[in-house]
Design an enzyme around this catalytic site. Structure first.
Site, mmCIF file in Angstrom:
data_model
loop_
_atom_site.group_PDB
_atom_site.id
_atom_site.type_symbol
_atom_site.label_atom_id
_atom_site.label_comp_id
_atom_site.label_asym_id
_atom_site.label_seq_id
_atom_site.Cartn_x
_atom_site.Cartn_y
_atom_site.Cartn_z
ATOM 1 N N SER A 87 -12.966 4.020 21.453
ATOM 2 C CA SER A 87 -12.373 4.475 22.747
ATOM 3 C C SER A 87 -12.008 3.292 23.935
ATOM 4 O O SER A 87 -10.796 2.198 23.324
ATOM 5 C CB SER A 87 -13.718 4.774 23.638
ATOM 6 N N ASN A 88 -12.078 3.832 24.570
ATOM 7 C CA ASN A 88 -11.391 2.653 26.214
ATOM 8 C C ASN A 88 -12.648 2.348 27.322
ATOM 9 O O ASN A 88 -13.536 2.924 26.966
ATOM 10 C CB ASN A 88 -9.918 3.152 26.378
ATOM 11 N N ARG A 89 -11.801 1.291 28.247
ATOM 12 C CA ARG A 89 -12.721 1.174 28.865
ATOM 13 C C ARG A 89 -12.882 2.224 30.051
ATOM 14 O O ARG A 89 -13.686 2.407 31.279
ATOM 15 C CB ARG A 89 -12.765 -0.019 29.291
#
Length: 235
Positions: free
Chosen positions: A46-48
């Site tokens: 995923s990402n932030r």
């Protein structure tokens, strides 16, 4: 009965007394948040992204009189009051939701940080750490914004398209490249290498790119940034 949260009451009052409903009659589809691509049943890529920018845009668009549909990746944020919110996890799930809702919209804002890649071979069982190194093969996800822009041309849709570009360097160059490559009307770019703006922050600082030029919007809360973005792009 349980009372609405005070913040929700204030939001509704703002909607009632806001004199400038400059998006009245407009239908807007907004994507927000990250996506998650499973590696095995307990791990994912995923990402932030927190979804705060996309949610702020949805709230401000509703206050300006628009009919809003929000498609959100995994986020801890509560669904905005009075806005149809569709929850998804993967990039493909977000793509399916966009396909189901894009026709009939006036504006599409792709504020989600959609994962560029997914794991090619998902493991049905948890991968055990019995190897010193683990290699994952990734494959591209579909580019949702590019797909929407292509359908706009194919079906001659009266649709305004907006994308976001989160960059760590060469912001202007990459934003202009994305504008042309995707075929969008606007690209909103921000520098996520700064700790106090961008991902998971309550504040942001962005630059709007279009074929007419570029316009910076100075650092402010994401709610204020969202209103300024909507006014500048759709006034």
């Amino acid at each position: 009965g349980r009372m609405l949260e005070p913040a929700e009451i204030i939001q509704e009052l703002n909607g009632l007394f806001k004199p400038d409903r400059y998006l009245a009659g407009q239908k807007i589809l907004i994507t927000a948040g990250p996506t998650q691509e499973a590696i095995d049943p307990v791990r994912y890529i995923s990402n932030r992204s927190s979804g705060k920018m996309g949610y702020a845009l949805a709230k401000q668009a509703k206050l300006a009189g628009a009919e809003v549909v929000l498609i959100s990746g995994p986020s801890n944020l509560e669904a905005p009051q009075g806005i149809k919110t569709i929850r998804v996890k993967t990039a493909n799930e977000m793509f399916v939701a966009v396909k189901e809702h894009i026709f009939g919209q006036d504006i599409f804002i792709s504020a989600a940080a959609v994962g560029d890649y997914k794991v090619k071979d998902f493991s049905d069982l948890k991968i055990k750490n019995n190897k010193e190194n683990l290699t994952l093969t990734l494959e591209l996800n579909i580019d949702i914004l590019a797909w929407v822009c292509a359908r706009k041309l194919e079906f001659n849709l009266n649709l305004i398209t907006v994308g976001f570009a989160a960059e760590t360097h060469d912001l202007e160059r990459y934003a202009k490249e994305k504008l042309m490559k995707k075929g969008a009307d606007f690209i909103v770019a921000n520098d996520v290498s700064c700790e106090d703006i961008g991902f998971d922050s309550d504040e942001n600082e962005v630059v709007i790119f279009s074929r007419a030029g570029m316009m910076p919007i100075q650092k402010a809360s994401k709610e204020i940034i969202a209103e300024k973005l909507l006014r500048e792009m759709f006034k």
